[in-house]
Design an enzyme around this catalytic site. Sequence first.
Site, PDB file in Angstrom:
ATOM      1  N   SER A 114       6.939   3.993   7.729  1.00 37.34           N
ATOM      2  CA  SER A 114       6.066   2.870   7.383  1.00 37.34           C
ATOM      3  C   SER A 114       6.827   1.601   7.058  1.00 37.34           C
ATOM      4  CB  SER A 114       5.230   3.231   6.141  1.00 37.34           C
ATOM      5  OG  SER A 114       4.428   4.352   6.372  1.00 37.34           O
ATOM      6  N   VAL A 128      -0.416  -4.475   3.172  1.00 39.07           N
ATOM      7  CA  VAL A 128      -0.720  -3.848   4.458  1.00 39.07           C
ATOM      8  C   VAL A 128       0.462  -2.960   4.836  1.00 39.07           C
ATOM      9  CG1 VAL A 128      -1.310  -4.242   6.873  1.00 39.07           C
ATOM     10  CG2 VAL A 128      -2.033  -5.901   5.125  1.00 39.07           C
ATOM     11  N   GLU A 129       0.161  -1.687   5.052  1.00 41.53           N
ATOM     12  CA  GLU A 129       1.155  -0.721   5.520  1.00 41.53           C
ATOM     13  C   GLU A 129       0.842  -0.432   6.976  1.00 41.53           C
ATOM     14  OE1 GLU A 129       2.499   3.932   4.616  1.00 41.53           O
ATOM     15  OE2 GLU A 129       1.027   2.932   3.319  1.00 41.53           O
ATOM     16  N   VAL A 130       1.860  -0.522   7.840  1.00 42.80           N
ATOM     17  CA  VAL A 130       1.725  -0.143   9.245  1.00 42.80           C
ATOM     18  C   VAL A 130       2.716   0.973   9.489  1.00 42.80           C
ATOM     19  CG1 VAL A 130       1.968  -0.891  11.647  1.00 42.80           C
ATOM     20  CG2 VAL A 130       0.915  -2.406   9.962  1.00 42.80           C
TER      21      VAL A 130
END
Length: 127
Positions: A110, A121-123
Site C-alpha cells: 500500500s 487515501v490508501e491505494v
Amino acid sequence: MVKIDRIDHFVLTVADINATCDFYRRALGMEVLTFGDGRKALGFGGQKINVHQKGREFEPKAARPTPGSGDFCLTTATPLDDVVAQLEKAGIVVELGPVARTGAHAALRSLYFRDPDGNLVEVANET
C-alpha cells in the site's frame, strides 16, 4: 442471516466539490458522474464515491459530516510504481509507502496520500 456482497458507494463530505472531483480524476482516473438533481459522484469499477458539499449535505446524512474525516483503501491491479508516477505527475505527495498491510482478501502493498480535504487515501496492490 444477511450476507453483504460489496460496497456500492460511500459518501465524502468536502469543502469544494469541484476541487475534489478534479483531484480524484487526475490522481486516480476516476470518472466524474452527475446524477439526480446535479449531484456529483466519483465512479470506478462497479462502485462510486458520492460527494456532498459541506453545509449542503443530502438527507439522510451522517450525524457529523466533516471534510477530512475519511480514511479508506482502494485496490488496483496497476503496479504501485505506476500509481506513484501518476500521483507525482499530478503534483500529489505520497505520505507513506509502499508498505505491507493486511487487506480483506489478501496481503497488500500500500501507499498513502491525502486528498484536498485531508482524507487519507490508501491505494494498494493485493499480493
